[in-house]
Design a protein around this motif. Structure first.
Motif, PDB file in Angstrom:
ATOM      1  N   GLY A 162      15.456 -25.175  43.219  1.00  0.00           N
ATOM      2  CA  GLY A 162      14.898 -24.973  44.555  1.00  0.00           C
ATOM      3  C   GLY A 162      13.705 -23.810  44.447  1.00  0.00           C
ATOM      4  N   ARG A 163      13.657 -22.919  43.785  1.00  0.00           N
ATOM      5  CA  ARG A 163      12.705 -22.104  43.543  1.00  0.00           C
ATOM      6  C   ARG A 163      11.368 -22.661  42.926  1.00  0.00           C
ATOM      7  N   VAL A 164      11.651 -23.584  42.083  1.00  0.00           N
ATOM      8  CA  VAL A 164      10.508 -24.365  41.499  1.00  0.00           C
ATOM      9  C   VAL A 164       9.804 -25.195  42.457  1.00  0.00           C
ATOM     10  N   GLY A 165      10.534 -25.915  43.195  1.00  0.00           N
ATOM     11  CA  GLY A 165      10.271 -26.837  44.244  1.00  0.00           C
ATOM     12  C   GLY A 165       9.376 -25.869  45.322  1.00  0.00           C
ATOM     13  N   ALA A 166       9.883 -24.871  45.602  1.00  0.00           N
ATOM     14  CA  ALA A 166       9.332 -24.177  46.749  1.00  0.00           C
ATOM     15  C   ALA A 166       8.055 -23.300  46.274  1.00  0.00           C
ATOM     16  N   ALA A 167       7.749 -23.376  45.151  1.00  0.00           N
ATOM     17  CA  ALA A 167       6.403 -22.711  44.497  1.00  0.00           C
ATOM     18  C   ALA A 167       5.158 -23.182  45.192  1.00  0.00           C
ATOM     19  N   ARG A 168       4.364 -22.298  45.698  1.00  0.00           N
ATOM     20  CA  ARG A 168       3.076 -22.632  46.436  1.00  0.00           C
ATOM     21  C   ARG A 168       2.048 -23.070  45.632  1.00  0.00           C
ATOM     22  N   SER A 169       2.002 -22.981  44.264  1.00  0.00           N
ATOM     23  CA  SER A 169       1.016 -23.590  43.393  1.00  0.00           C
ATOM     24  C   SER A 169       1.574 -23.709  41.978  1.00  0.00           C
ATOM     25  N   ASP A 170       0.743 -24.319  41.289  1.00  0.00           N
ATOM     26  CA  ASP A 170       1.207 -24.687  40.024  1.00  0.00           C
ATOM     27  C   ASP A 170       1.482 -23.463  38.957  1.00  0.00           C
ATOM     28  N   GLN A 171       0.424 -22.559  39.228  1.00  0.00           N
ATOM     29  CA  GLN A 171       0.528 -21.318  38.796  1.00  0.00           C
ATOM     30  C   GLN A 171       1.740 -20.500  38.866  1.00  0.00           C
ATOM     31  N   GLU A 172       2.039 -20.396  40.083  1.00  0.00           N
ATOM     32  CA  GLU A 172       3.528 -19.723  40.730  1.00  0.00           C
ATOM     33  C   GLU A 172       4.721 -20.501  39.922  1.00  0.00           C
ATOM     34  N   ARG A 173       4.657 -21.940  39.877  1.00  0.00           N
ATOM     35  CA  ARG A 173       5.620 -22.634  39.052  1.00  0.00           C
ATOM     36  C   ARG A 173       5.761 -22.431  37.740  1.00  0.00           C
ATOM     37  N   ASP A 174       4.679 -22.277  37.116  1.00  0.00           N
ATOM     38  CA  ASP A 174       4.646 -21.904  35.622  1.00  0.00           C
ATOM     39  C   ASP A 174       5.079 -20.782  35.264  1.00  0.00           C
ATOM     40  N   ILE A 176       7.472 -18.901  37.264  1.00  0.00           N
ATOM     41  CA  ILE A 176       8.906 -19.145  37.363  1.00  0.00           C
ATOM     42  C   ILE A 176       9.417 -19.499  36.193  1.00  0.00           C
ATOM     43  N   LEU A 177       9.005 -20.545  35.508  1.00  0.00           N
ATOM     44  CA  LEU A 177       9.416 -21.380  34.491  1.00  0.00           C
ATOM     45  C   LEU A 177       9.624 -20.270  33.186  1.00  0.00           C
ATOM     46  N   GLU A 178       8.341 -19.573  33.156  1.00  0.00           N
ATOM     47  CA  GLU A 178       8.203 -19.041  31.813  1.00  0.00           C
ATOM     48  C   GLU A 178       9.191 -17.714  31.984  1.00  0.00           C
ATOM     49  N   LYS A 179       9.478 -17.311  33.283  1.00  0.00           N
ATOM     50  CA  LYS A 179      10.116 -16.014  33.478  1.00  0.00           C
ATOM     51  C   LYS A 179      11.674 -16.384  33.147  1.00  0.00           C
ATOM     52  N   GLU A 180      11.972 -17.741  33.550  1.00  0.00           N
ATOM     53  CA  GLU A 180      13.397 -18.009  33.576  1.00  0.00           C
ATOM     54  C   GLU A 180      13.612 -19.055  32.464  1.00  0.00           C
ATOM     55  N   LYS A 181      12.753 -19.057  31.312  1.00  0.00           N
ATOM     56  CA  LYS A 181      12.657 -20.147  30.326  1.00  0.00           C
ATOM     57  C   LYS A 181      14.157 -20.331  29.629  1.00  0.00           C
ATOM     58  N   ARG A 182      15.086 -19.270  29.595  1.00  0.00           N
ATOM     59  CA  ARG A 182      16.317 -19.390  29.059  1.00  0.00           C
ATOM     60  C   ARG A 182      16.952 -20.541  29.772  1.00  0.00           C
ATOM     61  N   PHE A 183      16.648 -20.995  31.183  1.00  0.00           N
ATOM     62  CA  PHE A 183      17.526 -21.830  31.919  1.00  0.00           C
ATOM     63  C   PHE A 183      16.946 -23.363  31.879  1.00  0.00           C
ATOM     64  N   VAL A 184      15.697 -23.270  31.265  1.00  0.00           N
ATOM     65  CA  VAL A 184      14.878 -24.371  31.185  1.00  0.00           C
ATOM     66  C   VAL A 184      15.206 -25.527  30.152  1.00  0.00           C
ATOM     67  N   THR A 185      16.166 -26.117  30.435  1.00  0.00           N
ATOM     68  CA  THR A 185      17.010 -26.993  29.661  1.00  0.00           C
ATOM     69  C   THR A 185      16.938 -28.506  30.348  1.00  0.00           C
ATOM     70  N   ASN A 186      17.706 -29.482  29.773  1.00  0.00           N
ATOM     71  CA  ASN A 186      17.991 -30.703  30.337  1.00  0.00           C
ATOM     72  C   ASN A 186      18.855 -30.426  31.709  1.00  0.00           C
ATOM     73  N   THR A 187      19.655 -29.470  31.886  1.00  0.00           N
ATOM     74  CA  THR A 187      20.271 -29.319  32.950  1.00  0.00           C
ATOM     75  C   THR A 187      19.368 -28.998  34.255  1.00  0.00           C
ATOM     76  N   LEU A 188      18.150 -28.267  33.973  1.00  0.00           N
ATOM     77  CA  LEU A 188      17.325 -27.994  35.055  1.00  0.00           C
ATOM     78  C   LEU A 188      16.431 -29.220  35.288  1.00  0.00           C
ATOM     79  N   VAL A 189      16.293 -29.987  34.473  1.00  0.00           N
ATOM     80  CA  VAL A 189      15.907 -31.516  34.739  1.00  0.00           C
ATOM     81  C   VAL A 189      16.864 -32.371  35.357  1.00  0.00           C
ATOM     82  N   SER A 190      17.998 -32.358  35.118  1.00  0.00           N
ATOM     83  CA  SER A 190      19.058 -32.907  36.159  1.00  0.00           C
ATOM     84  C   SER A 190      19.072 -32.509  37.348  1.00  0.00           C
ATOM     85  N   ALA A 191      18.856 -31.199  37.626  1.00  0.00           N
ATOM     86  CA  ALA A 191      19.007 -30.435  38.908  1.00  0.00           C
ATOM     87  C   ALA A 191      18.120 -30.925  39.841  1.00  0.00           C
ATOM     88  N   LEU A 192      16.561 -30.894  38.892  1.00  0.00           N
ATOM     89  CA  LEU A 192      15.512 -31.335  39.866  1.00  0.00           C
ATOM     90  C   LEU A 192      15.771 -32.822  40.304  1.00  0.00           C
TER      91      LEU A 192
END
Length: 570
Positions: A162-174, A176-192
């Motif tokens: 939800g936070r990634v989807g609400a990001a206002r720019s590609d930079q903000e999205r990136d 978020i993903l970098e800060k939360e990289k421990r959660f960036v797995t196929n589980t996040l892909v499934s959630a998207l």
């Protein structure tokens, strides 16, 4: 059904490998003196582990004891879990508590694991993502007089999606993903992907597309082939929901190719299900049948009961559309047995609805009416406006068959209002066609032409060739009733060209094409009637002989092939 697909929720499986104490001991104070903070941390840690253990065991009663009974999330959460755990066995590996924080009378704990969901009866793998890597559940605890209790539970990757989807720019999205990289797995892909499906269900197509693109971007970033395929599959589903079937086919084909390369059989089966629906909507029943049959076989090989149910259901639809009521009902009954075994109330309602359609086609009006009256009560109790509308429409058809035309129109028009409210445009075409047919039976040709014209326009807009064929036949007969013979001739001619094309794309052999020819005689009879009214008996005779010769030629060219050699019997 009210929505032609249902959003598949990402289900989290937890299976603790440690043997934990019984729940009755979980709130007791340890006998060894400990600092208050350490004792509290140990208590929350044990409770988190024990809750996971109860979830893996599928013990809803034990799980409920961990919750604050006043939590506003309790009822919805357990309604969801009741559906999941009825048929799924949850497994979990590499379990660990990855966060534990206590602040006053509130606490947060994370339980992270690689998670699987398996069919409780057959052991079949239920998800394309198997396992979900580092799936993290967050538990928000509150300290009450009864001890620590859960106030809220959620999947961290779903919140991150939800936070990634609400990001206002590609930079903000990136960022978020970098800060939360421990959660960036196929589980996040499934959630998207799950969020995309949710938005599709509510006809929020722009948001659905946004999450599809995010799903693909994250999947590509981590090299998740299943996630990449899933994004293409979701795109195919989105195009199908938007009635853009021609553009849905290449997306679903891309998904199938990627799933095949990854050896993901569940994904292959889902892609084939989608392709079957897309080709059926395009009127290509041969390809639709082929993909439905392939999907069914894969599901049978893996003992995937839901996949088997869906494959049988899709085959039954094609049989019904090709005027083969016997095979349609045989497949419906097999699918219904699986739906009842799975306790899938939505699929049960869909299949009972379609059984009613076949009873209606066979002239068993009382049996069909009994089914629809029961379904109407069920849909009304569920508050499903689209479902209520479609059932009312079928009741209207029964009354029309009984020549109770005023009652039929009352039900059809009520259905039309409900479908407009539910934004179900495809079903709206069907209802408009049904209203037109009743108006023709009442010899109200002026109104019939108006409603029929609306059905024709909407059918063309939605690319529903089968619905367009029916709309054209109705329009042609309404035009004949107004003595607009030249227009009627053109209308019937277009309808005949459609049914001839559909007949060549029929699944099966000669007998199936013959059934399709019988189904399409309305347009032929209409054109013959116009030629007779225009006092052109010679042209009418030539037309009739050509139609018969065409069918005879096909039989001679193909031979009298038995249909059960080309179409699997039920």
């Amino acid at each position: 059904m009210s929505n032609t697909f249902r959003a598949a929720l990402s289900l989290i499986a937890l299976n603790l490998s440690l043997i934990v104490p019984a729940f009755a001991q979980s709130n007791s104070v340890a006998s060894v003196p400990m600092r208050a903070s350490a004792a509290e941390e140990e208590s929350v840690r044990k409770l988190t582990e024990e809750y996971g253990h109860a979830l893996v065991a599928g013990d809803l009663d034990a799980m409920r004891k961990f919750w604050n009974p006043e939590s506003p999330n309790l009822a919805t959460h357990f309604r969801y879990y009741k559906g999941v755990l009825a048929q799924a066995r949850l497994e979990f590996t590499r379990a660990e508590i990855t966060k534990l924080e206590i602040t006053g009378d509130k606490a947060v704990s994370y339980l992270t694991a690689d998670e699987r969901r398996l069919d409780k009866k057959t052991g079949a793998v239920l998800l394309t993502f198997d396992p979900l890597r580092s799936a993290c559940r967050s538990f928000e605890w509150i300290k009450t007089t009864a001890g620590w209790q859960i106030q809220r539970e959620f999947l961290v990757q779903d919140e991150l999606a939800g936070r990634v989807g609400a990001a206002r720019s590609d930079q903000e999205r990136d960022e978020i993903l970098e800060k939360e990289k421990r959660f960036v797995t196929n589980t996040l892909v499934s959630a998207l992907g799950t969020r995309s499906l949710r938005h599709q269900t509510h006809a929020e197509y722009a948001l659905a597309m946004q999450y599809i693109l995010l799903q693909r971007a994250v999947a590509e970033k981590i090299g998740d082939q299943t996630g990449i395929a899933g994004s293409w599959l979701n795109l195919g589903l989105l195009k199908h929901s938007q009635d853009d079937h021609e553009n849905g086919v290449p997306a679903a084909m891309k998904a199938l190719t990627v799933y095949q390369a990854a050896g993901n059989k569940r994904g292959m089966s889902l892609a084939q299900e989608n392709l079957s629906s897309l080709y059926r909507s395009l009127g290509d029943h041969r390809r639709a049948f082929d993909f439905a049959q392939k999907s069914l076989r894969l599901s049978e090989e893996s003992n995937h009961r839901r996949g088997m149910m869906t494959g049988l259901y899709k085959l039954s639809i094609i049989y019904g559309m090709q005027n083969n009521s016997v095979q349609a009902m045989a497949h419906q009954r097999k699918a219904l047995a699986l739906a009842e075994e799975l306790e899938d109330t939505i699929s049960i309602a869909m299949l009972r609805h379609d059984l009613g359609v076949e009873y209606l086609a066979q002239g068993k009006l009382d049996r069909a009416l009994e089914i629809y009256q029961q379904l109407l009560k069920q849909m009304e109790s569920l508050g499903d406006r689209g479902g209520v509308a479609m059932v009312r429409d079928q009741i209207g058809k029964i009354y029309a068959e009984q020549k109770r035309y005023d009652e039929a129109l009352t039900y059809h028009r009520a259905a039309l209002g409900g479908l407009d409210a539910a934004r179900n445009r495809r079903a709206t075409v069907v209802t408009l066609n049904n209203i037109t047919a009743v108006l023709i039976a009442q010899e109200n040709y002026t109104e019939a032409v108006k409603v029929g014209a609306e059905a024709v326009v909407l059918s063309r807009e939605k690319g529903r060739i089968g619905d367009l064929y029916v709309a054209l036949i109705n329009q042609g007969y309404a035009q004949v009733g107004l003595s607009r013979l030249q227009e009627a001739r053109q209308t019937f001619t277009e309808a005949i060209s459609i049914i001839e094309k559909l007949r060549t794309q029929a699944a099966g052999g000669v007998q199936e094409r013959q059934r399709y020819f019988e189904l399409g005689l309305g347009a032929h009879h209409g054109l013959l009637g116009v030629l007779v009214k225009e006092n052109q008996p010679a042209e009418a005779l030539i037309f009739a002989e050509r139609a018969k010769a065409r069918v005879l030629l096909e039989m001679l060219q193909q031979g009298r092939t038995r249909v059960n050699k080309t179409m699997t019997a039920a």
